[in-house]
Scaffold this motif. Sequence first.
Motif, PDB file in Angstrom:
ATOM      1  N   LEU A  43      25.525 -13.203 -16.339  1.00 47.48           N
ATOM      2  CA  LEU A  43      25.203 -13.150 -17.770  1.00 47.48           C
ATOM      3  C   LEU A  43      24.322 -14.334 -18.178  1.00 47.48           C
ATOM      4  N   ASP A  44      23.291 -14.065 -18.976  1.00 48.78           N
ATOM      5  CA  ASP A  44      22.400 -15.135 -19.442  1.00 48.78           C
ATOM      6  C   ASP A  44      22.385 -15.313 -20.959  1.00 48.78           C
ATOM      7  N   LYS A  45      22.615 -14.242 -21.715  1.00 53.24           N
ATOM      8  CA  LYS A  45      22.449 -14.309 -23.167  1.00 53.24           C
ATOM      9  C   LYS A  45      23.651 -13.680 -23.877  1.00 53.24           C
ATOM     10  N   GLY A  79      31.253 -13.466 -16.640  1.00 57.61           N
ATOM     11  CA  GLY A  79      29.850 -13.088 -16.421  1.00 57.61           C
ATOM     12  C   GLY A  79      28.955 -14.282 -16.149  1.00 57.61           C
ATOM     13  N   LYS A  80      29.310 -15.430 -16.746  1.00 56.18           N
ATOM     14  CA  LYS A  80      28.432 -16.605 -16.608  1.00 56.18           C
ATOM     15  C   LYS A  80      28.794 -17.483 -15.428  1.00 56.18           C
ATOM     16  N   THR A  81      30.090 -17.630 -15.130  1.00 58.98           N
ATOM     17  CA  THR A  81      30.470 -18.725 -14.213  1.00 58.98           C
ATOM     18  C   THR A  81      30.951 -18.325 -12.828  1.00 58.98           C
ATOM     19  N   THR A  82      31.286 -17.049 -12.598  1.00 57.80           N
ATOM     20  CA  THR A  82      31.882 -16.723 -11.286  1.00 57.80           C
ATOM     21  C   THR A  82      30.870 -16.768 -10.149  1.00 57.80           C
ATOM     22  N   ASN A  83      29.615 -16.410 -10.440  1.00 61.51           N
ATOM     23  CA  ASN A  83      28.578 -16.504  -9.403  1.00 61.51           C
ATOM     24  C   ASN A  83      27.221 -16.571 -10.101  1.00 61.51           C
ATOM     25  N   VAL A  91      25.040   0.040 -18.697  1.00 62.81           N
ATOM     26  CA  VAL A  91      25.506  -0.405 -20.015  1.00 62.81           C
ATOM     27  C   VAL A  91      27.033  -0.361 -20.041  1.00 62.81           C
ATOM     28  N   TYR A  92      27.635  -1.370 -20.662  1.00 61.89           N
ATOM     29  CA  TYR A  92      29.086  -1.560 -20.616  1.00 61.89           C
ATOM     30  C   TYR A  92      29.696  -1.635 -22.009  1.00 61.89           C
ATOM     31  N   GLN A  93      30.942  -1.186 -22.101  1.00 60.41           N
ATOM     32  CA  GLN A  93      31.766  -1.502 -23.278  1.00 60.41           C
ATOM     33  C   GLN A  93      32.974  -2.295 -22.785  1.00 60.41           C
ATOM     34  N   ASN A  94      33.168  -3.474 -23.339  1.00 58.82           N
ATOM     35  CA  ASN A  94      34.352  -4.294 -23.047  1.00 58.82           C
ATOM     36  C   ASN A  94      34.564  -4.560 -21.556  1.00 58.82           C
ATOM     37  N   ALA A  95      33.476  -4.870 -20.841  1.00 55.23           N
ATOM     38  CA  ALA A  95      33.617  -5.238 -19.428  1.00 55.23           C
ATOM     39  C   ALA A  95      32.454  -6.142 -19.031  1.00 55.23           C
ATOM     40  N   SER A  96      32.665  -6.870 -17.949  1.00 57.32           N
ATOM     41  CA  SER A  96      31.693  -7.852 -17.475  1.00 57.32           C
ATOM     42  C   SER A  96      30.513  -7.200 -16.754  1.00 57.32           C
ATOM     43  N   SER A 109       0.828  -1.209   0.000  1.00 56.37           N
ATOM     44  CA  SER A 109       0.000   0.000   0.000  1.00 56.37           C
ATOM     45  C   SER A 109       0.863   1.260   0.000  1.00 56.37           C
ATOM     46  N   CYS A 110       2.166   1.119  -0.320  1.00 56.25           N
ATOM     47  CA  CYS A 110       3.048   2.283  -0.442  1.00 56.25           C
ATOM     48  C   CYS A 110       4.042   2.014  -1.574  1.00 56.25           C
ATOM     49  N   PRO A 111       4.864   3.000  -1.954  1.00 60.15           N
ATOM     50  CA  PRO A 111       5.788   2.778  -3.075  1.00 60.15           C
ATOM     51  C   PRO A 111       6.746   1.601  -2.858  1.00 60.15           C
ATOM     52  N   VAL A 112       7.054   0.914  -3.978  1.00 62.57           N
ATOM     53  CA  VAL A 112       7.955  -0.246  -3.948  1.00 62.57           C
ATOM     54  C   VAL A 112       9.059   0.012  -4.969  1.00 62.57           C
ATOM     55  N   ILE A 113      10.321  -0.225  -4.573  1.00 56.36           N
ATOM     56  CA  ILE A 113      11.420  -0.173  -5.541  1.00 56.36           C
ATOM     57  C   ILE A 113      11.693  -1.601  -5.976  1.00 56.36           C
ATOM     58  N   VAL A 114      11.548  -1.866  -7.269  1.00 56.98           N
ATOM     59  CA  VAL A 114      11.744  -3.224  -7.772  1.00 56.98           C
ATOM     60  C   VAL A 114      13.218  -3.477  -8.008  1.00 56.98           C
ATOM     61  N   SER A 115      13.689  -4.591  -7.468  1.00 57.34           N
ATOM     62  CA  SER A 115      15.102  -4.909  -7.558  1.00 57.34           C
ATOM     63  C   SER A 115      15.297  -6.379  -7.840  1.00 57.34           C
ATOM     64  N   GLY A 116      16.362  -6.675  -8.547  1.00 59.43           N
ATOM     65  CA  GLY A 116      16.818  -8.058  -8.515  1.00 59.43           C
ATOM     66  C   GLY A 116      16.667  -8.890  -9.761  1.00 59.43           C
ATOM     67  N   ARG A 117      15.891  -8.451 -10.778  1.00 60.10           N
ATOM     68  CA  ARG A 117      15.792  -9.306 -11.959  1.00 60.10           C
ATOM     69  C   ARG A 117      16.903  -8.947 -12.937  1.00 60.10           C
ATOM     70  N   GLY A 118      17.615  -9.961 -13.391  1.00 57.39           N
ATOM     71  CA  GLY A 118      18.718  -9.716 -14.311  1.00 57.39           C
ATOM     72  C   GLY A 118      18.325  -9.994 -15.751  1.00 57.39           C
ATOM     73  N   ASN A 119      18.695 -11.191 -16.247  1.00 57.24           N
ATOM     74  CA  ASN A 119      18.595 -11.553 -17.668  1.00 57.24           C
ATOM     75  C   ASN A 119      19.417 -10.571 -18.490  1.00 57.24           C
ATOM     76  N   ASN A 120      20.737 -10.626 -18.267  1.00 57.29           N
ATOM     77  CA  ASN A 120      21.655  -9.679 -18.891  1.00 57.29           C
ATOM     78  C   ASN A 120      22.226 -10.215 -20.198  1.00 57.29           C
ATOM     79  N   PHE A 121      22.402  -9.311 -21.147  1.00 59.24           N
ATOM     80  CA  PHE A 121      22.880  -9.657 -22.486  1.00 59.24           C
ATOM     81  C   PHE A 121      24.284  -9.119 -22.739  1.00 59.24           C
ATOM     82  N   LEU A 122      25.014  -9.844 -23.580  1.00 58.70           N
ATOM     83  CA  LEU A 122      26.300  -9.371 -24.062  1.00 58.70           C
ATOM     84  C   LEU A 122      26.280  -9.493 -25.587  1.00 58.70           C
TER      85      LEU A 122
END
Length: 398
Positions: A240-242, A229-233, A346-351, A198-211
């Motif tokens: 990383l997913d895609k 991006g895929k294997t360290t955690n 958004v990144y250039q040449n980084a994980s 019943s008050c404002p919510v900050i949405v956090s936590g969904r990834g599905n990151n692309f490279l």
Amino acid sequence: MSTLLSIEKRNAVLTTMAALLEQEREALKAINQQDLANYNGEDLAMEKRLLVDDAKVDGMILSAKQLASQEDPVGQIRYEFTHDNGMRISNKTAAFGTILIIYESRPDVTVEAGGIAFKSGNKILLKGGKESLLSNQKIVSLWHQALQENGVSTDWVEYLNYDRVQTQAFLEKPSQRVDLIVPRGGEKLIEFTKKHASCPVIVSGRGNNFLYINKEADLKKALDIIINGKTTNIGVCNALDKVLIDSSLPNWEDFGKQLVDELKKYNVEILGDDAFANATQIPVIENEEIWYEEFLNYKIVIGIVNSNEEAIAKINKYCGGHSASIITQNDAVAQEFMDNIDSAAVYQNASTRFTDGGQFGLGGELAISTDKLHQRGPIGLQHLVTNKWYIYGEGQIR
């Protein structure tokens, strides 16, 4: 609403908290072992987040110390104006009041997120997951000790030991005023919170990151960044997913095979669109819906695109609005990609694994917001404030 604590008081509590965590290190680890023993272990990522070892305790202590050393986010002047009639008008940052944090399995959040909310002048309500109950209760008892030792009321930090039904009831009709809710966890938790709050919510936590690997990519960098991006955690929202590969990349098939071989060393399940699957003999995706999925697992989907524009459109259609990276030596292409991708980072040449409050110099984070209001990306101390107008007059009337 509780009266704002002075910055000296807030810092003293955080400094005491750091000392108590060090003092109670062994006891906390022992209690956490009970939580781990009670956990059924069906979710590898969850278990990893639940564990409190020396490195996690070190992180909690560092977080409390860093927060104590940072400047006060409350009372910062954002805007000043003097009216023609002589009134002085300013806009300053202000505490929200009471912040409810709902999270799963991560005892370190009880320190880090709690500390960020507290340092920014807010009362905190902590609603942790049942799997980390004993660890969380121990940490909250240390919060209370730190508050008491500094002559501050313990109701600044409260733990809500509620089940799902009680949580829903509290969200719909809070028994005390709540100004902001931050759910940290999976999509189900976020959906549940948004539905009932019943008050404002900050949405956090969904990834599905692309490279995206552009035709002018340095392929050594691309390979290292994808593996990182895929294997360290796997259990974090900045994993990383895609992967998308530009079909104009010279000999992309050879690179594709090399990438598949490398990912297989880490036992990653690899799926491809028709073009990539044909070139590398890996299984093909069953349908396009998989592009929307966040895996939180050793799983990746790789596809081929025919232009930078196609890559941008595809990422904007399917990604979670969290992080996206382009691998290219062409800075103009990178800039165009970064300007047009609708993501918090958004990144250039980084994980993408760097999307994190600590890594961005914020000294930790309350959450990583994929919403656009009121803050996007890692939410640090300086973002966990609202604002307020101060007007000083001498009898002016309108």
